[in-house]
Write an enzyme that holds these catalytic residues in place. Structure first.
Site, mmCIF file in Angstrom:
data_model
loop_
_atom_site.group_PDB
_atom_site.id
_atom_site.type_symbol
_atom_site.label_atom_id
_atom_site.label_comp_id
_atom_site.label_asym_id
_atom_site.label_seq_id
_atom_site.Cartn_x
_atom_site.Cartn_y
_atom_site.Cartn_z
ATOM 1 N N GLN B 95 0.797 -1.175 0.017
ATOM 2 C CA GLN B 95 -0.116 0.100 0.087
ATOM 3 C C GLN B 95 0.770 1.099 0.009
ATOM 4 O O GLN B 95 1.477 1.609 0.782
ATOM 5 C CB GLN B 95 -1.001 0.031 1.339
ATOM 6 C CG GLN B 95 -1.962 1.051 1.455
ATOM 7 C CD GLN B 95 -2.843 1.112 2.524
ATOM 8 O OE1 GLN B 95 -2.144 0.233 3.582
ATOM 9 N NE2 GLN B 95 -3.756 1.869 2.501
ATOM 10 N N GLY B 96 0.690 1.973 -1.012
ATOM 11 C CA GLY B 96 1.557 3.357 -1.050
ATOM 12 C C GLY B 96 0.657 4.382 -0.813
ATOM 13 O O GLY B 96 0.505 5.133 -1.835
ATOM 14 N N SER B 98 0.741 6.415 2.798
ATOM 15 C CA SER B 98 1.263 7.586 3.671
ATOM 16 C C SER B 98 2.521 7.858 3.234
ATOM 17 O O SER B 98 3.315 7.133 2.362
ATOM 18 C CB SER B 98 1.549 6.786 4.933
ATOM 19 O OG SER B 98 0.289 6.539 5.672
ATOM 20 N N GLU B 213 -13.678 -0.693 5.417
ATOM 21 C CA GLU B 213 -12.810 -1.334 6.430
ATOM 22 C C GLU B 213 -13.739 -1.520 7.692
ATOM 23 O O GLU B 213 -13.145 -1.834 8.684
ATOM 24 C CB GLU B 213 -11.607 -0.568 6.964
ATOM 25 C CG GLU B 213 -10.458 -0.497 5.932
ATOM 26 C CD GLU B 213 -9.259 -0.068 6.577
ATOM 27 O OE1 GLU B 213 -9.238 0.975 7.183
ATOM 28 O OE2 GLU B 213 -8.231 -0.493 5.903
ATOM 29 N N SER B 345 -5.814 7.212 13.101
ATOM 30 C CA SER B 345 -5.216 6.974 14.487
ATOM 31 C C SER B 345 -6.578 7.284 15.323
ATOM 32 O O SER B 345 -7.625 7.806 14.754
ATOM 33 C CB SER B 345 -4.350 8.092 14.898
ATOM 34 O OG SER B 345 -5.197 9.312 14.763
ATOM 35 N N ASN B 346 -6.539 6.749 16.660
ATOM 36 C CA ASN B 346 -7.636 6.739 17.587
ATOM 37 C C ASN B 346 -8.238 8.029 17.603
ATOM 38 O O ASN B 346 -9.315 8.361 17.820
ATOM 39 C CB ASN B 346 -7.286 5.796 18.580
ATOM 40 C CG ASN B 346 -7.378 4.498 18.616
ATOM 41 O OD1 ASN B 346 -7.603 4.103 17.483
ATOM 42 N ND2 ASN B 346 -7.398 3.573 19.516
ATOM 43 N N GLU B 347 -7.408 9.171 17.463
ATOM 44 C CA GLU B 347 -7.629 10.668 17.789
ATOM 45 C C GLU B 347 -8.450 10.762 16.389
ATOM 46 O O GLU B 347 -9.393 11.724 16.727
ATOM 47 C CB GLU B 347 -6.289 11.736 17.887
ATOM 48 C CG GLU B 347 -5.581 11.426 19.022
ATOM 49 C CD GLU B 347 -5.280 10.025 19.562
ATOM 50 O OE1 GLU B 347 -4.524 9.510 18.578
ATOM 51 O OE2 GLU B 347 -5.541 9.588 20.588
#
Lengths: 382, 360
Positions: B95-96, B98, B213, B345-347
């Site tokens: 997966q490209g 980030s 997802e 992220s969880n944030e």
């Protein structure tokens, strides 16, 4: 396992929501209702009876409707959304549930019919000073003289014990075990002292001094297991009621964050506050899932499974309810500390529900005794 | 897998090919491309059972990410060329997405693709490419128009990782493992046919991919299995005072609390997958990633504490007198700190809950 309501259940929810909302949509109405004894609206109680709500859990031959746990849970959620003070949980689910579980056919028809009609309020006198949560009685003792029974000892706190027209009392039996008795509150040897609780509810000290009592069901029979199961069902229904109250608390909090201004902007400008509200939502959804599941487990009916599901739901309701309640007050700030604003009283009521039949740590203790006996939990097994 | 050991590339490929031969590697894909058209609920149960049995789940980059994307957005040639090999893990996808300066803020990515004749010429750097060292092909988000709003100038290219100018550099993680990589592109030429979907339509594809997802974001089945194993290990591990670790009321209480939260999560996952109508996820789905990763991490932390002094011995080999599970407990715990960072992220999850659900 189906987490959605069918059309009839939706209709019941809407009907109860309409009735309860009319009485208590404005928090000031609730505040007025709990000011004077008996701590709830007798008219509203009569309306609930008229709608058939007070007879929901009981069999048709006993004067009830024969509805299932999902329907009773719906009623409890709706009462919880406005923290309506009418004693559905204490009088119908708990005390009525005991009569339904342990009474003779004649007792069931007589007592439950009157309860469902709103003519007779029941209370369960069970807790005893110096003892914790459990299904047995110790300090109130029953003695028999031929066919006539009498009780001696003190029960406290008894929810709605001062207003009750008939008491269901647990007592230690002469031959061991715990029995259930019906006691007329105006009988000789019964004294009652009622008081208000911090959430606007009512409780009482009820003392028995050789008071005449009628065995509920077969005389002298140990019914500890029946008491335990009715308590478990009540735990789950208290969880439904708490769930309704938590939903209102989250809604009140997010509404407040969107409208209250400080530093010239609304509070939802501040991410620190929004993230805490997001965590409240997480607690609420997890609680919703466990409460809905435990309600379905009751419908399946196995007492051991009901006991486990009740403990698990209560544990989550305790943890989630404290989290949502404490954060609701904090995110509101000072306004939530005042008696005239609703949020503080909702938190008080959640605290009372949490301590009605065993708080989170109590449930952890119960569940810990069995934790070594199984591998992984499987909710579909239950 | 059950013992918590790392799997080799060959083991992962073997597992997926075994499942694929039985028609169980990509059951949620459309039937015409080798799937069974399963619902979210069916797929959820399938995934839970795989995790419970300790079967390596099909490689997410293939089965959950690029496969459905090609099936939905790809050309007939792309479908014919890639989908069978993707299902069978004959191609290992990376997966490209980030980049060093585009993490949670993915749309800020700066890797560029410029048209030159029939090719795209790609330059830039991708970061955190998980298992990129095994990758054959990489689906890559690139900037194809620098002059528009940042989301509007992104496209997706399928890039052969053996292309000249493409370099994979492994990055060692805090647990000592090599799991993520930097992928560098230096004038890498990519045929124009390898564009997926519309030119400058990459952001739509990225959202489609991430939106898929909602099943599997909370690893309930595997966390349950590890927690059950933790209990077994606590039961058979001496406390040095004549009892076992499971005799300790604090250990029992901790396990009870974790089991209960995991049960609540599992039931929430069922509510979400059973009632996601027409591709619209149930509002509670955002809770799954948040709570699921927290519990995954909490169980790994429990394992370290159960291991006690033996948890230090991560470098010991088979000659060690200490149990293997205890020796690998801390690297696992450290490795899993990633779970609350990746996949949004969880944030970011809290942001989604507060904005889209609570309207804050």
């Amino acid at each position: 396992m189906d987490f959605t309501y069918d059309d009839e259940q939706e209709a019941l929810r809407d009907a109860v929501r309409g009735l309860v909302g009319k009485a208590y949509h404005d928090y000031e109405q609730r505040r007025q209702a709990v000011k004077e004894d008996p701590g709830f609206s007798e008219q509203q109680w009569a309306r609930l009876a008229e709608m058939g709500v007070l007879g929901l859990p009981f069999a048709e031959e006993d004067g009830g409707v024969g509805a299932g746990p999902t329907e009773i849970g719906i009623v409890c959620q709706e009462l919880g959304r406005t923290i309506a003070p009418e004693p559905f949980l204490a009088s119908v689910v708990l005390a009525g549930g005991l009569v339904s579980a342990a009474g003779t056919p004649e007792q069931r028809a007589e007592v439950l019919g009157a309860l469902a009609a709103g003519e007779r309020l029941l209370a369960f006198a069970h807790d005893e000073p110096g003892r914790r949560w459990g299904a047995s009685a110790e300090q109130v003792t029953a003695s028999a003289d031929g066919d006539s029974w009498s009780l001696t000892g003190v029960k406290e706190p008894v929810p709605h014990g001062a207003r009750a027209d008939l008491l269901v009392v647990s007592a230690a039996l002469p031959e061991g075990g715990t029995g259930l008795f019906l006691v007329q509150p105006d009988a000789d040897g019964v004294t009652r002292e009622g008081y208000a609780t911090y959430d606007g509810g009512r409780a009482a000290k009820v003392a028995f001094d050789g008071a005449a009592a009628t065995p509920l069901g077969e005389a002298g029979l140990d019914v500890t297991a029946s008491i335990a199961t009715v308590q478990d069902i009540t735990r789950v229904m208290a969880g439904n009621q708490a769930l309704g109250a938590m939903q209102t608390l989250l809604k009140a909090t997010t509404d407040y964050l969107k409208t209250r201004k400080q530093f010239g902007v609304t509070l939802n400008t501040f991410q620190a506050l929004n993230f805490r509200a997001a965590d409240m939502y997480t607690s609420l959804e997890l609680t919703h899932s466990l409460v809905a599941w435990a309600t379905m487990v009751i419908a399946a009916g196995d007492p051991d499974e009901v006991a486990e599901a009740a403990a698990r739901a209560s544990l989550q309701v305790s943890r989630g309810g404290r989290h949502v309640g404490q954060e609701a007050i904090q995110l509101h700030g000072g306004i939530a500390m005042t008696a005239e604003y609703s949020v503080g009283m909702f938190v008080a009521h959640l605290t009372a529900l949490d301590h009605l039949l065993g708080d989170g740590n109590h449930q952890v203790r119960v569940l810990s005794t069995k934790v070594a006996d199984y591998d992984a939990l499987d909710p579909l097994d239950v | 897998m059950i013992e918590g050991r790392e799997l080799t590339k060959e083991q992962i490929v073997e597992a997926q090919q075994t499942l694929n031969a039985a028609g169980l590697a990509v059951p949620h894909w459309p039937e015409e491309y080798g799937g069974r058209g399963w619902t979210d609920l069916q797929r959820h149960i399938w995934l839970e059972e795989l995790q419970r049995a300790g079967v390596p789940t099909p490689l997410a980059f293939n089965a959950s990410m690029i496969g459905p994307v090609i099936a939905h957005f790809g050309t007939e040639e792309q479908k014919k060329e890639f989908l069978p090999k993707t299902a069978n893990l004959d191609i290992w996808w990376s997966q490209g997405f980030s980049e060093p300066d585009a993490g949670s803020d993915l749309a800020s990515l700066r890797t560029t693709a410029v048209k030159d004749g029939d090719d795209w010429v790609v330059n830039g750097q991708k970061a955190w490419t998980t298992l990129g060292q095994f990758g054959d092909w990489i689906f890559t988000l690139v900037r194809t128009d620098p002059d528009v709003k940042k989301q509007a100038g992104i496209s997706m290219l399928l890039i052969d990782m053996t292309s000249p100018g493409l370099e994979v550099r492994p990055v060692q993680l805090i647990d000592g493992s090599y799991e993520v990589n930097e992928v560098w592109f230096d004038d890498v030429r990519v045929p124009a046919d390898n564009l997926v979907g519309e030119l400058n339509g990459g952001w739509t594809i990225a959202k489609f991919l991430l939106g898929n997802e909602r099943v599997g974001v909370a690893p309930v089945g595997s966390t349950k299995r590890i927690l059950a194993r933790a209990k077994d290990l606590a039961k058979e591990t001496s406390d040095g005072e004549g009892g076992t670790l499971l005799d300790d009321p604090l250990v029992r209480a901790r396990i009870v609390e974790l089991e209960n939260e995991l049960l609540a999560l599992e039931l929430t996952a069922l509510r979400v997958v059973a009632h996601s109508a027409d591709g619209e996820p149930h509002p509670a789905s955002s809770v799954l990633k948040l709570k699921g990763t927290e519990l995954q991490q909490a169980v790994s932390e429990l394992m370290v504490d159960l291991a006690g002094p033996a948890s230090v011995a991560s470098g010991a080999g088979d000659a060690s007198d200490l149990a293997e599970w205890a020796r690998i407990s801390t690297p696992t715990y450290l490795n899993l700190r990633k779970a609350s960072i990746y996949g949004g992220s969880n944030e970011i999850q809290r942001q989604i809950i507060s904005r889209t659900i609570l309207g804050l």
